[in-house]
Motif scaffolding. Structure first.
Motif, PDB file in Angstrom:
ATOM      1  N   ARG A 114       0.840  -1.194   0.000  1.00  0.00           N
ATOM      2  CA  ARG A 114       0.000   0.000   0.000  1.00  0.00           C
ATOM      3  C   ARG A 114       0.876   1.245   0.000  1.00  0.00           C
ATOM      4  O   ARG A 114       1.766   1.403   0.830  1.00  0.00           O
ATOM      5  CB  ARG A 114      -0.904  -0.008   1.239  1.00  0.00           C
ATOM      6  N   GLU A 115       0.599   2.127  -0.954  1.00  0.00           N
ATOM      7  CA  GLU A 115       1.297   3.412  -1.018  1.00  0.00           C
ATOM      8  C   GLU A 115       0.237   4.500  -1.073  1.00  0.00           C
ATOM      9  O   GLU A 115      -0.413   4.690  -2.105  1.00  0.00           O
ATOM     10  CB  GLU A 115       2.206   3.478  -2.249  1.00  0.00           C
ATOM     11  N   GLY A 116       0.029   5.183   0.019  1.00  0.00           N
ATOM     12  CA  GLY A 116      -1.016   6.188   0.068  1.00  0.00           C
ATOM     13  C   GLY A 116      -2.376   5.554  -0.140  1.00  0.00           C
ATOM     14  O   GLY A 116      -2.776   4.649   0.588  1.00  0.00           O
ATOM     15  N   HIS A 117      -3.082   5.999  -1.174  1.00  0.00           N
ATOM     16  CA  HIS A 117      -4.414   5.477  -1.476  1.00  0.00           C
ATOM     17  C   HIS A 117      -4.395   4.451  -2.606  1.00  0.00           C
ATOM     18  O   HIS A 117      -5.430   4.189  -3.215  1.00  0.00           O
ATOM     19  CB  HIS A 117      -5.357   6.630  -1.856  1.00  0.00           C
ATOM     20  N   THR A 118      -3.233   3.863  -2.854  1.00  0.00           N
ATOM     21  CA  THR A 118      -3.123   2.897  -3.951  1.00  0.00           C
ATOM     22  C   THR A 118      -2.549   1.578  -3.460  1.00  0.00           C
ATOM     23  O   THR A 118      -1.614   1.547  -2.660  1.00  0.00           O
ATOM     24  CB  THR A 118      -2.236   3.444  -5.082  1.00  0.00           C
ATOM     25  N   SER A 119      -3.134   0.509  -3.939  1.00  0.00           N
ATOM     26  CA  SER A 119      -2.659  -0.837  -3.656  1.00  0.00           C
ATOM     27  C   SER A 119      -1.897  -1.327  -4.877  1.00  0.00           C
ATOM     28  O   SER A 119      -2.493  -1.523  -5.942  1.00  0.00           O
ATOM     29  CB  SER A 119      -3.863  -1.749  -3.360  1.00  0.00           C
ATOM     30  N   HIS A 120      -0.578  -1.496  -4.753  1.00  0.00           N
ATOM     31  CA  HIS A 120       0.250  -1.952  -5.866  1.00  0.00           C
ATOM     32  C   HIS A 120       0.457  -3.460  -5.721  1.00  0.00           C
ATOM     33  O   HIS A 120       1.071  -3.918  -4.763  1.00  0.00           O
ATOM     34  CB  HIS A 120       1.594  -1.236  -5.878  1.00  0.00           C
ATOM     35  N   MET A 121      -0.062  -4.215  -6.686  1.00  0.00           N
ATOM     36  CA  MET A 121      -0.006  -5.663  -6.607  1.00  0.00           C
ATOM     37  C   MET A 121       0.837  -6.233  -7.737  1.00  0.00           C
ATOM     38  O   MET A 121       0.533  -6.033  -8.917  1.00  0.00           O
ATOM     39  CB  MET A 121      -1.421  -6.253  -6.652  1.00  0.00           C
ATOM     40  N   SER A 122       1.918  -6.926  -7.379  1.00  0.00           N
ATOM     41  CA  SER A 122       2.747  -7.633  -8.352  1.00  0.00           C
ATOM     42  C   SER A 122       2.406  -9.112  -8.262  1.00  0.00           C
ATOM     43  O   SER A 122       2.416  -9.693  -7.169  1.00  0.00           O
ATOM     44  CB  SER A 122       4.234  -7.429  -8.038  1.00  0.00           C
ATOM     45  N   VAL A 123       2.100  -9.705  -9.405  1.00  0.00           N
ATOM     46  CA  VAL A 123       1.677 -11.099  -9.435  1.00  0.00           C
ATOM     47  C   VAL A 123       2.530 -11.869 -10.433  1.00  0.00           C
ATOM     48  O   VAL A 123       2.707 -11.435 -11.580  1.00  0.00           O
ATOM     49  CB  VAL A 123       0.198 -11.250  -9.827  1.00  0.00           C
ATOM     50  N   HIS A 124       3.061 -13.012  -9.994  1.00  0.00           N
ATOM     51  CA  HIS A 124       3.845 -13.883 -10.864  1.00  0.00           C
ATOM     52  C   HIS A 124       3.127 -15.216 -11.016  1.00  0.00           C
ATOM     53  O   HIS A 124       2.571 -15.752 -10.050  1.00  0.00           O
ATOM     54  CB  HIS A 124       5.247 -14.104 -10.281  1.00  0.00           C
ATOM     55  N   TYR A 125       3.151 -15.739 -12.242  1.00  0.00           N
ATOM     56  CA  TYR A 125       2.495 -17.001 -12.551  1.00  0.00           C
ATOM     57  C   TYR A 125       3.502 -17.958 -13.183  1.00  0.00           C
ATOM     58  O   TYR A 125       4.326 -17.547 -14.018  1.00  0.00           O
ATOM     59  CB  TYR A 125       1.351 -16.786 -13.553  1.00  0.00           C
ATOM     60  N   VAL A 126       3.411 -19.210 -12.780  1.00  0.00           N
ATOM     61  CA  VAL A 126       4.168 -20.285 -13.434  1.00  0.00           C
ATOM     62  C   VAL A 126       3.156 -21.347 -13.843  1.00  0.00           C
ATOM     63  O   VAL A 126       2.372 -21.813 -13.007  1.00  0.00           O
ATOM     64  CB  VAL A 126       5.238 -20.894 -12.510  1.00  0.00           C
TER      65      VAL A 126
END
Length: 243
Positions: free
Chosen positions: A171-183
């Motif tokens: 969470r950065e301020g009012h934003t949710s930054h989501m990094s997703v990796h798939y195999v």
């Protein structure tokens, strides 16, 4: 925006992780019908691969979908061949027709960047409603209930295909930054890896409710459903006042 790699496994992966699209569609349809018993048409905004839309088709006479990602829209055309599907952005919705129910599921509304975009999108929803129409919005997590750091991981096997999903959300301020990796591994294709990054706005519950009001919609929040995120149900303020 979701690319072709994710579009291919999106519904399969989430269902294998426990998401019940059929039950969610039935719940939303029931709540919408409690307000508009004669509802016959539905537009699912940000319909993705058609996972919810496929089940909404069993509850309404006519269903349509709107999706920005070409890859996801292609999957939806296969999943719900009888539905009219539109390529477009909820920020500038202009379909020239009205619907008894408009839905926006699985936190997709959080791709809007600020309250101005949120209000504009909800106003467009209102403009596409029939006189007694209902809007149902499945929000992303509220700012006040979001986690500052969150790690999630699952490995599932469906048929001969094994899929692993690992995500990190900050969470950065009012934003949710989501990094997703798939195999993804399967016989004959080997192993492939891809990653995506999503920025989702963490609106407060009050900001959602204020945006609905500015859009001319009278809103009610139903808690405890949709994996704990709850659901917003709204009608045109004028229609609600008649009741």
């Amino acid at each position: 925006m979701y690319g072709p790699g994710m579009a291919e496994i999106y519904e399969l992966l989430h269902e294998s992780r426990g998401k019940d699209y059929r039950a969610e569609a039935a719940t939303v349809a029931g709540l919408a019908r409690s307000r508009n018993p004669q509802a016959a048409s539905l537009l699912d905004v940000a319909c993705g691969t058609g996972a919810h839309l496929r089940h909404f088709a069993g509850h309404f006479d006519k269903v349509e979908g709107l999706e920005l990602s070409d890859a996801m829209l292609s999957m939806a055309r296969t999943a719900v061949p009888a539905a009219v599907l539109h390529s477009g952005d909820m920020r500038d919705l202009a379909l020239g027709r009205s619907y008894d129910v408009i839905t926006c599921m699985f936190g997709s509304i959080a791709y809007l960047k600020d309250t101005a975009e949120l209000t504009s999108a909800l106003r467009s929803f209102a403009e596409h409603l029939t006189a007694d129409g209902v809007v149902a919005v499945d929000p992303w997590w509220f700012l006040e209930t979001s986690l500052e750091h969150h790690v999630s991981g699952d490995t599932v096997t469906v048929g001969r295909r094994t899929m692993t999903r690992v995500s990190y959300t900050e969470r950065e301020g009012h934003t949710s930054h989501m990094s997703v990796h798939y195999v993804v591994a399967e016989p004959g294709s080997g192993v492939r890896h891809f990653a995506e990054r999503h920025a989702l706005t963490l609106f407060t519950r009050a900001q959602y409710e204020e945006a609905f009001a500015r859009a001319g919609l009278r809103v009610t929040y139903v808690g405890g459903i949709q994996s704990g995120r709850g659901l917003f149900l709204a009608e045109r303020a004028a229609a609600a006042a008649r009741d």
